[in-house]
Design a protein around this motif. Structure first.
Motif, PDB file in Angstrom:
ATOM      1  N   VAL A  36       0.855  -1.180   0.000  1.00  0.00           N
ATOM      2  CA  VAL A  36       0.000   0.000   0.000  1.00  0.00           C
ATOM      3  C   VAL A  36       0.896   1.236   0.000  1.00  0.00           C
ATOM      4  CG1 VAL A  36      -1.711   1.315   1.324  1.00  0.00           C
ATOM      5  CG2 VAL A  36      -1.868  -1.193   1.198  1.00  0.00           C
ATOM      6  N   PRO A  37       0.795   2.073  -1.037  1.00  0.00           N
ATOM      7  CA  PRO A  37       1.590   3.304  -1.063  1.00  0.00           C
ATOM      8  C   PRO A  37       1.234   4.205   0.126  1.00  0.00           C
ATOM      9  CG  PRO A  37       0.616   2.866  -3.203  1.00  0.00           C
ATOM     10  CD  PRO A  37      -0.014   1.909  -2.238  1.00  0.00           C
ATOM     11  N   VAL A  38       2.261   4.745   0.782  1.00  0.00           N
ATOM     12  CA  VAL A  38       2.083   5.573   1.973  1.00  0.00           C
ATOM     13  C   VAL A  38       2.773   6.912   1.781  1.00  0.00           C
ATOM     14  CG1 VAL A  38       2.534   5.764   4.452  1.00  0.00           C
ATOM     15  CG2 VAL A  38       2.080   3.525   3.454  1.00  0.00           C
ATOM     16  N   ALA A  39       2.056   7.978   2.121  1.00  0.00           N
ATOM     17  CA  ALA A  39       2.647   9.316   2.143  1.00  0.00           C
ATOM     18  C   ALA A  39       2.648   9.789   3.586  1.00  0.00           C
ATOM     19  CB  ALA A  39       1.831  10.269   1.278  1.00  0.00           C
ATOM     20  N   THR A  40       3.813  10.189   4.076  1.00  0.00           N
ATOM     21  CA  THR A  40       3.894  10.679   5.448  1.00  0.00           C
ATOM     22  C   THR A  40       4.206  12.167   5.524  1.00  0.00           C
ATOM     23  OG1 THR A  40       6.214  10.034   5.589  1.00  0.00           O
ATOM     24  CG2 THR A  40       4.576   8.431   6.380  1.00  0.00           C
ATOM     25  N   ASN A  41       4.240  12.817   4.372  1.00  0.00           N
ATOM     26  CA  ASN A  41       4.461  14.258   4.355  1.00  0.00           C
ATOM     27  C   ASN A  41       3.845  14.825   3.072  1.00  0.00           C
ATOM     28  OD1 ASN A  41       6.468  14.141   2.159  1.00  0.00           O
ATOM     29  ND2 ASN A  41       7.762  13.176   3.713  1.00  0.00           N
ATOM     30  N   ILE A  42       3.788  16.109   2.975  1.00  0.00           N
ATOM     31  CA  ILE A  42       3.093  16.745   1.852  1.00  0.00           C
ATOM     32  C   ILE A  42       3.772  16.437   0.510  1.00  0.00           C
ATOM     33  CG2 ILE A  42       4.223  18.998   1.989  1.00  0.00           C
ATOM     34  CD1 ILE A  42       1.036  19.881   1.580  1.00  0.00           C
ATOM     35  N   ALA A  43       5.090  16.300   0.501  1.00  0.00           N
ATOM     36  CA  ALA A  43       5.792  16.025  -0.757  1.00  0.00           C
ATOM     37  C   ALA A  43       5.389  14.661  -1.323  1.00  0.00           C
ATOM     38  CB  ALA A  43       7.301  16.085  -0.540  1.00  0.00           C
ATOM     39  N   THR A  44       5.425  13.625  -0.481  1.00  0.00           N
ATOM     40  CA  THR A  44       5.040  12.300  -0.983  1.00  0.00           C
ATOM     41  C   THR A  44       3.544  12.210  -1.230  1.00  0.00           C
ATOM     42  OG1 THR A  44       5.010  11.439   1.279  1.00  0.00           O
ATOM     43  CG2 THR A  44       6.997  11.032  -0.028  1.00  0.00           C
ATOM     44  N   ALA A  45       2.759  12.944  -0.467  1.00  0.00           N
ATOM     45  CA  ALA A  45       1.308  12.942  -0.701  1.00  0.00           C
ATOM     46  C   ALA A  45       0.985  13.518  -2.082  1.00  0.00           C
ATOM     47  CB  ALA A  45       0.595  13.736   0.389  1.00  0.00           C
ATOM     48  N   GLU A  46       1.670  14.586  -2.466  1.00  0.00           N
ATOM     49  CA  GLU A  46       1.443  15.165  -3.794  1.00  0.00           C
ATOM     50  C   GLU A  46       1.862  14.206  -4.900  1.00  0.00           C
ATOM     51  OE1 GLU A  46       3.413  19.011  -3.389  1.00  0.00           O
ATOM     52  OE2 GLU A  46       1.437  19.940  -3.199  1.00  0.00           O
ATOM     53  N   VAL A  47       2.966  13.505  -4.707  1.00  0.00           N
ATOM     54  CA  VAL A  47       3.416  12.527  -5.698  1.00  0.00           C
ATOM     55  C   VAL A  47       2.358  11.427  -5.856  1.00  0.00           C
ATOM     56  CG1 VAL A  47       5.126  10.716  -6.149  1.00  0.00           C
ATOM     57  CG2 VAL A  47       5.877  12.984  -5.411  1.00  0.00           C
ATOM     58  N   ILE A  48       1.857  10.914  -4.746  1.00  0.00           N
ATOM     59  CA  ILE A  48       0.862   9.836  -4.816  1.00  0.00           C
ATOM     60  C   ILE A  48      -0.446  10.323  -5.421  1.00  0.00           C
ATOM     61  CG2 ILE A  48      -0.610   8.353  -3.395  1.00  0.00           C
ATOM     62  CD1 ILE A  48       1.856   7.797  -1.665  1.00  0.00           C
ATOM     63  N   ILE A  49      -0.898  11.515  -5.055  1.00  0.00           N
ATOM     64  CA  ILE A  49      -2.159  12.038  -5.603  1.00  0.00           C
ATOM     65  C   ILE A  49      -2.034  12.255  -7.109  1.00  0.00           C
ATOM     66  CG2 ILE A  49      -3.624  14.105  -5.659  1.00  0.00           C
ATOM     67  CD1 ILE A  49      -4.317  12.164  -3.410  1.00  0.00           C
ATOM     68  N   MET A  50      -0.911  12.792  -7.551  1.00  0.00           N
ATOM     69  CA  MET A  50      -0.723  12.986  -8.991  1.00  0.00           C
ATOM     70  C   MET A  50      -0.648  11.642  -9.719  1.00  0.00           C
ATOM     71  SD  MET A  50      -1.086  16.123  -9.134  1.00  0.00           S
ATOM     72  CE  MET A  50      -0.809  16.381 -10.859  1.00  0.00           C
ATOM     73  N   ALA A  51      -0.020  10.656  -9.092  1.00  0.00           N
ATOM     74  CA  ALA A  51       0.036   9.307  -9.676  1.00  0.00           C
ATOM     75  C   ALA A  51      -1.363   8.705  -9.764  1.00  0.00           C
ATOM     76  CB  ALA A  51       0.954   8.414  -8.843  1.00  0.00           C
ATOM     77  N   LEU A  52      -2.172   8.927  -8.750  1.00  0.00           N
ATOM     78  CA  LEU A  52      -3.566   8.464  -8.784  1.00  0.00           C
ATOM     79  C   LEU A  52      -4.307   9.079  -9.958  1.00  0.00           C
ATOM     80  CD1 LEU A  52      -5.090   8.560  -5.180  1.00  0.00           C
ATOM     81  CD2 LEU A  52      -5.243   6.684  -6.809  1.00  0.00           C
ATOM     82  N   ASP A  53      -4.111  10.373 -10.141  1.00  0.00           N
ATOM     83  CA  ASP A  53      -4.802  11.094 -11.211  1.00  0.00           C
ATOM     84  C   ASP A  53      -4.381  10.604 -12.594  1.00  0.00           C
ATOM     85  OD1 ASP A  53      -6.697  13.072 -11.976  1.00  0.00           O
ATOM     86  OD2 ASP A  53      -5.050  14.445 -12.448  1.00  0.00           O
ATOM     87  N   ARG A  54      -3.117  10.240 -12.749  1.00  0.00           N
ATOM     88  CA  ARG A  54      -2.617   9.744 -14.036  1.00  0.00           C
ATOM     89  C   ARG A  54      -2.963   8.282 -14.277  1.00  0.00           C
ATOM     90  NH1 ARG A  54       2.235  12.213 -12.227  1.00  0.00           N
ATOM     91  NH2 ARG A  54       2.951  10.122 -11.708  1.00  0.00           N
ATOM     92  N   GLY A  55      -3.407   7.582 -13.230  1.00  0.00           N
ATOM     93  CA  GLY A  55      -3.703   6.162 -13.375  1.00  0.00           C
ATOM     94  C   GLY A  55      -2.525   5.261 -13.062  1.00  0.00           C
TER      95      GLY A  55
END
Length: 144
Positions: free
Chosen positions: A105-124
């Motif tokens: 399960v991808p985990v973001a523990t700070n705003i930088a990784t959260a943005e990377v994961i959210i953008m990856a979600l948006d791109r599929g």
């Protein structure tokens, strides 16, 4: 996708701002969050968020869901200050992160990784989770 969100008290403002900024992307997914965090995000964004228990109880609920492969992404903004009062909580946190590692399960523990994961979600880029998750709509439809 199933997104779980946790934010410790000192991180609630930043998680709320993050969710406001990415509301359009988040609205395409199912979201659950621990009690107060869910309340703040829902009030600020209008997103429909499943409200779990507050604090450690909510973190344990999310840990359980991860172990049943019911969570695809975890956004976990933690208070990393060292303190004796967090010692009991450290075990719950450690178990949650261990389950995320075990079930990929991808985990973001700070705003930088959260943005990377959210953008990856948006791109599929995280659509592979639908294939490996036996409870996903993709795999449930294949069984019929």
């Amino acid at each position: 996708m199933e997104i779980a969100i946790i934010a410790h008290d000192t991180k609630k403002e930043i998680i709320t701002q993050f969710c406001i900024a990415y509301c359009g992307i988040l609205s395409k997914h199912n979201i659950c969050a621990t009690g107060i965090t869910a309340k703040y995000i829902s009030e600020a964004t209008g997103l429909n968020i499943e409200k779990l228990f507050s604090g450690e109880g909510g973190e344990q609920q999310i840990t359980s869901r991860v172990s049943y492969n019911e969570i695809d992404v975890l956004i976990y903004f933690r208070d990393t200050r060292s303190s004796a009062e967090y010692s009991d909580h450290d075990e719950i946190e450690k178990e949650l992160l261990l389950m995320c590692d075990r079930y990929n399960v991808p985990v973001a523990t700070n705003i930088a990784t959260a943005e990377v994961i959210i953008m990856a979600l948006d791109r599929g880029d995280l659509d592979w989770r639908e294939l490996v998750n036996p409870n996903s709509a993709y795999n449930m439809n294949k069984r019929k």
